[in-house]
Each structure stands twice: as structure tokens, then as C-alpha cells.
Design a protein around this motif. Structure first.
Motif, PDB file in Angstrom:
ATOM      1  N   UNK A 159       0.842  -1.084   0.061  1.00 34.78           N
ATOM      2  CA  UNK A 159       0.008  -0.093  -0.009  1.00 34.78           C
ATOM      3  C   UNK A 159       0.806   1.175   0.043  1.00 34.78           C
ATOM      4  N   UNK A 160       1.941   1.303   0.479  1.00 33.31           N
ATOM      5  CA  UNK A 160       2.810   2.303   0.458  1.00 33.31           C
ATOM      6  C   UNK A 160       3.588   2.899  -0.817  1.00 33.31           C
ATOM      7  N   UNK A 161       3.677   1.779  -1.705  1.00 35.33           N
ATOM      8  CA  UNK A 161       4.772   1.915  -2.868  1.00 35.33           C
ATOM      9  C   UNK A 161       4.173   3.144  -3.582  1.00 35.33           C
ATOM     10  N   UNK A 162       3.091   3.533  -3.942  1.00 31.77           N
ATOM     11  CA  UNK A 162       2.669   4.618  -4.807  1.00 31.77           C
ATOM     12  C   UNK A 162       2.945   5.976  -4.193  1.00 31.77           C
ATOM     13  N   UNK A 163       2.962   6.001  -2.678  1.00 29.56           N
ATOM     14  CA  UNK A 163       3.037   7.200  -1.891  1.00 29.56           C
ATOM     15  C   UNK A 163       4.119   7.831  -1.602  1.00 29.56           C
ATOM     16  N   UNK A 164       5.423   6.691  -1.438  1.00 33.37           N
ATOM     17  CA  UNK A 164       6.669   7.335  -1.198  1.00 33.37           C
ATOM     18  C   UNK A 164       7.688   6.341  -1.848  1.00 33.37           C
ATOM     19  N   UNK A 165       9.070   6.828  -2.106  1.00 36.76           N
ATOM     20  CA  UNK A 165       9.979   5.943  -2.545  1.00 36.76           C
ATOM     21  C   UNK A 165      10.422   5.189  -1.597  1.00 36.76           C
ATOM     22  N   UNK A 166      10.256   3.971  -1.532  1.00 38.71           N
ATOM     23  CA  UNK A 166      10.434   3.018  -0.396  1.00 38.71           C
ATOM     24  C   UNK A 166      12.263   2.696  -0.677  1.00 38.71           C
ATOM     25  N   UNK A 167      12.757   2.641   0.505  1.00 43.01           N
ATOM     26  CA  UNK A 167      14.394   2.451   0.438  1.00 43.01           C
ATOM     27  C   UNK A 167      14.830   1.830   1.686  1.00 43.01           C
ATOM     28  N   UNK A 168      15.907   1.345   1.800  1.00 45.86           N
ATOM     29  CA  UNK A 168      16.439   0.849   3.185  1.00 45.86           C
ATOM     30  C   UNK A 168      18.217   1.337   3.054  1.00 45.86           C
ATOM     31  N   UNK A 169      18.633   1.453   4.390  1.00 50.59           N
ATOM     32  CA  UNK A 169      19.964   1.526   4.520  1.00 50.59           C
ATOM     33  C   UNK A 169      20.809   0.595   4.241  1.00 50.59           C
ATOM     34  N   UNK A 170      21.757   0.702   3.380  1.00 52.41           N
ATOM     35  CA  UNK A 170      22.555  -0.299   2.938  1.00 52.41           C
ATOM     36  C   UNK A 170      23.885  -0.316   3.486  1.00 52.41           C
ATOM     37  N   UNK A 171      25.016  -0.953   3.032  1.00 54.70           N
ATOM     38  CA  UNK A 171      26.260  -1.240   3.977  1.00 54.70           C
ATOM     39  C   UNK A 171      27.288  -0.606   2.816  1.00 54.70           C
ATOM     40  N   UNK A 172      28.041   0.396   3.234  1.00 51.97           N
ATOM     41  CA  UNK A 172      29.040   0.990   2.552  1.00 51.97           C
ATOM     42  C   UNK A 172      30.185   0.503   2.444  1.00 51.97           C
ATOM     43  N   UNK A 173      30.794  -0.382   3.397  1.00 53.46           N
ATOM     44  CA  UNK A 173      31.901  -0.873   3.444  1.00 53.46           C
ATOM     45  C   UNK A 173      32.383  -1.948   2.353  1.00 53.46           C
ATOM     46  N   UNK A 174      31.224  -2.565   1.986  1.00 47.58           N
ATOM     47  CA  UNK A 174      31.653  -3.682   0.929  1.00 47.58           C
ATOM     48  C   UNK A 174      31.314  -3.056  -0.472  1.00 47.58           C
ATOM     49  N   UNK A 175      31.129  -1.580  -0.766  1.00 49.29           N
ATOM     50  CA  UNK A 175      30.938  -1.083  -1.994  1.00 49.29           C
ATOM     51  C   UNK A 175      32.378  -1.274  -2.713  1.00 49.29           C
ATOM     52  N   UNK A 176      32.286  -1.875  -3.759  1.00 55.83           N
ATOM     53  CA  UNK A 176      33.738  -2.047  -4.808  1.00 55.83           C
ATOM     54  C   UNK A 176      33.804  -1.437  -5.906  1.00 55.83           C
ATOM     55  N   UNK A 177      34.765  -1.428  -6.398  1.00 52.58           N
ATOM     56  CA  UNK A 177      35.092  -0.665  -7.815  1.00 52.58           C
ATOM     57  C   UNK A 177      34.985  -1.769  -8.920  1.00 52.58           C
TER      58      UNK A 177
END
Ligand code: MN
Length: 424
Positions: A159-177
Motif C-alpha cells: 500500500x505504501x509503494x505509490x505514495x513514497x520512494x521505498x528504501x533501506x539503508x545499505x552497507x557502504x564498506x563492501x561497495x567495490x570498484x
């Protein structure tokens, strides 16, 4: 301030291919290491990388208010903190330096030797020190497909999807090039009849085709960013593979969302293409019905027409393109994402990264994950070497590409690639 750097008729004195992702109209920013182990901030034109630290020391940025060391860094965070006016001055200046009628660097072989390298002679690094990483879920097609697969096709969108951009906080330490291998993760999976959870290497390893934007310092804690200002705080975009272990994800995600099924690795492309360079490719986004709340309403053309592609390359075989999508399919714009992210007063900093969520299009060849392409394994994909894929196998390389094209100018992102290695 004019975007001189975007002038489609500009040509460079560097020898570059007509098909390059990096014409003189692009001028992306990245970080690289030279053969002499010097780490520096640079840009790219064709297959040349340009050491901005060296050019700055040689006086090529005179007249622009920059600290001496701004480019002699192993991340772009300080430069991004300088703000949009400085990004534009620097990008326009780089364009002027390499413009075909400008002799200053063109005719100085000593300066050229000190500042211009071939791409194969450098190693690209992560372009930013990513403090916080948020991943959205902003493609309606993707959310509908996943909702249909995991819940109920009739109520695929929550029900929330069309009313707000759903998101979550991810993990930055494992972002790789791009280019860094990805080790297949181990973890728990749903129990069988015995009630004991499975444990071992993920059997359902997947990619997620995404783009991500990198921000500058936007707001003080407690102060929302108004939607019409939001784009001022977006430095640029990268391609983003949000690797996902579907079996781990399916067991762990209730009730708090993605965790270890996502945090083992996330790959980004090394060149940040500025929002300024993408200005000519603005388009209107999908119609939003129902109309969002006022803080999420904005003017026209906040979406961008960027072609996206995913290929799978088995070891020692040619690649097979498995998906063609487009960034313009994203339902919630980047401006809406940033306005929503800050509406509670959350502060955004230089070097933060916001993923779009998997970008699936309306047709079956435009689905941005194996979960959707193979419909959870029910329809395996046939690759050019005759093999089949439901998900990603060990030693497969997943390659993502992106480019925008209009009026004879192609602005590309290069590659975002990663090879999967067996679990330890
Ligand atoms: Mn994702």
C-alpha cells in the motif's frame, strides 16, 4: 553559468574513437593510480585519463578558487564538497584545455607527458569515500514483478509503494570498484520440512541493474531539502550492480528488510558522470497516479533517458546480452528520492550514495535481475555458448553498460563488471 562543456559541436585535439563513451562533452570524474603508484583525481577523454592534480600544479586551473591539494586525494569527497558552481567551472575549464583550437597544453609536450596517460596504464579506484549508502526500490515494474513472485500478483505493490520512494539503508564498506571479483556469499536459507535452516554457499546469486547518484553536503541535521533544490546536491551518477543472494534474502528479510543477502558486495563503475553532462538527456518520467504528497511534487523533466544493458560472460566464452533497460523507467525521480530521504531532517553528506533500485522496463527483455528474467528459475535463459542460466554461476562475469545519446553526442559510463568466484 553556461554549460560550455556540453556544446555538441566541440571537438578535442586528443585522438579518440567516434563511438567512445567519453567524448569531450562527458568529462567524468574518477580516481586512479599511475604506474608510479601515484594516486590522483582525474578525468577521461576517449581512452586517455588526465591527471587533474598535475594540471592544477601546472597552473591550468588558475582563476578558479581551489585549494592546492583538492585533486591530490584518494577520493573526490573534498572536491564534491566545493559545490555545483566549482564543479561547473572545473568541467568547463577541462573542456577548454582539450578543445581542438586551444594550443596551450596541446603544444606543450612536457606538460602532456606529466598529465596524460593511457587508460591501460592506470588502475581505477573507488571514486568516493562513501559514508552512507541508501538503496531505493523505485522501479514500478521491478516492484510489481517481485511482489508477484513472492506474494500475490493481484496485490503486487504494497500500500505504501505509490505514495513514497521505498528504501533501506545499505552497507557502504563492501561497495567495490568495477573489476574487483565477488566471492559467492554463504548464509542461511529457508528451512525444509525438518525446520532446520539451510546453510552454505548461496545457490541463487543474482545481479541487480541499478544506477546510483553521489551527493554533496546538502542540509544541516533537522532541515529537509526542498524538492526543487534537490538536484543541486547531486554531483553525478555511476552504474551500480547491487549483487543479491536471493535464497539468503528470502529467509532473512522479514520484518526489517535486506541484510546479509545484499551486504557481501556492491559494484560501481569508476567514473562519475556529472548531472551537468546528462542535462541534454532529460525526459518526463512515468505518470504518477495517485498524485504524490506536495513535498514530492516537482516540475517537468526530472528523469533521464539513459540506455542500460547487462551481459553475462561465462569463463572463456563470449558474453550474452540478457537485458536492455532504461533509467527513464524509474517511477520515483532522484529529486523525489532526495526530498523524501531528508523530509524527516536526515542530513546528507558529500560522498553519500543513493541506489535507484533495480531498473526493470515494461518488456521481458528489460527486466533488471535474473530473478525476473528467469522468473525465479522457471524460464532459464539460454546463453550464446549453449549453456543455461537461472542465476549466476561461479566464474561468470556480469557486465553492465550505460549510455545516453542525442544530437550526435554519446555520454557513456563505461563498464561496471564483476566476476563471481567460488565461496570460500
Ligand atoms: Mn537493490
Amino acid at each position: 553559468m553556461p554549460h560550455n562543456a556540453n556544446n555538441p559541436s566541440r571537438k578535442t585535439w586528443l585522438e579518440i574513437s567516434e563511438q567512445t563513451d567519453f567524448p569531450i562533452q562527458n568529462i567524468p570524474f574518477g580516481v586512479f593510480i599511475t604506474k608510479d603508484y601515484i594516486v590522483t583525481i582525474g578525468t577521461r577523454i576517449g581512452d586517455y585519463v588526465i591527471d587533474l592534480g598535475a594540471l592544477h600544479q601546472l597552473g591550468y586551473f588558475d582563476g578558479i578558487d581551489l585549494s592546492d591539494a583538492v585533486f591530490l586525494q584518494d577520493s573526490l569527497n573534498d572536491f564534491i564538497s566545493e559545490g555545483k558552481k566549482t564543479w561547473r567551472l572545473v568541467r568547463n575549464r577541462i573542456s577548454d584545455i582539450f578543445e581542438i583550437n586551444n594550443p596551450r597544453l596541446q603544444e606543450n609536450s612536457k606538460h602532456k607527458a606529466a598529465s596524460i596517460f593511457k587508460i591501460e596504464d592506470v588502475e581505477m579506484q573507488l571514486p568516493v569515500d562513501i559514508g552512507d549508502y541508501t538503496d531505493f526500490y523505485a522501479s514500478k515494474e521491478h516492484a510489481t514483478n517481485v511482489g508477484s513472485l513472492f506474494r500475490d500478483p493481484k496485490n503486487a505493490l504494497l500500500p505504501n509503494w505509490l505514495h513514497l520512494p521505498v528504501g533501506y539503508h545499505g552497507r557502504s564498506s563492501s561497495i567495490i570498484c568495477s573489476g574487483t571479483p565477488v566471492i559467492r556469499p554463504k548464509g542461511q536459507s529457508k528451512p525444509n520440512e525438518s525446520g532446520v535452516p539451510g546453510f552454505g554457499p548461496s545457490k541463487l546469486l543474482d545481479f541487480e541493474l541499478e544506477m546510483a547518484f553521489i551527493t554533496t553536503d546538502a542540509n544541516a541535521l533537522g532541515t529537509p531539502v526542498p524538492i526543487e533544490e534537490a538536484e543541486d546536491y547531486i554531483f553525478g551518477l555511476v552504474l551500480f550492480n547491487d549483487w543479491s543472494a536471493r535464497d539468503i534474502q528470502a529467509w532473512e528479510y522479514v520484518p526489517l528488510g535486506p541484510f546479509l543477502g545484499k551486504s557481501f558486495a556492491s559494484t560501481i563503475s569508476p567514473w562519475i558522470v556529472t548531472l551537468d553532462a546528462l542535462e541534454p538527456f532529460r525526459v518526463e518520467g512515468p505518470n504518477q497516479e495517485p498524485q504524490p504528497l506536495p513535498y514530492l511534487q516537482h516540475g517537468e523533466n526530472k528523469s533521464f533517458d539513459i540506455n542500460l544493458q547487462v551481459a553475462i560472460k561465462p569463463e572463456n566464452q563470449d558474453e550474452t546480452v540478457v537485458c536492455n533497460s532504461n533509467f527513464k523507467y524509474m517511477y520515483w525521480s532522484m529529486a523525489q528520492q532526495l526530498a523524501h530521504h531528508t523530509v524527516n531532517g536526515c542530513n546528507i553528506r558529500s560522498g553519500d550514495m543513493m541506489g535507484s533500485g533495480t531498473i526493470s522496463g515494461p518488456t521481458k527483455d528489460a527486466y533488471g535481475s535474473m530473478l525476473e528474467l528467469s522468473w525465479r528459475g522457471q524460464h532459464p535463459l539460454k546463453l550464446n555458448d549453449g549453456s543455461e542460466r537461472k542465476f549466476i554461476k561461479d566464474h561468470d562475469t556480469v557486465i553492465m553498460r550505460a549510455y545516453a545519446q542525442k544530437n550526435g553526442v554519446r555520454i557513456g559510463f563505461g563498464e561496471c563488471s564483476g566476476k563471481v568466484l567460488p565461496a570460500l
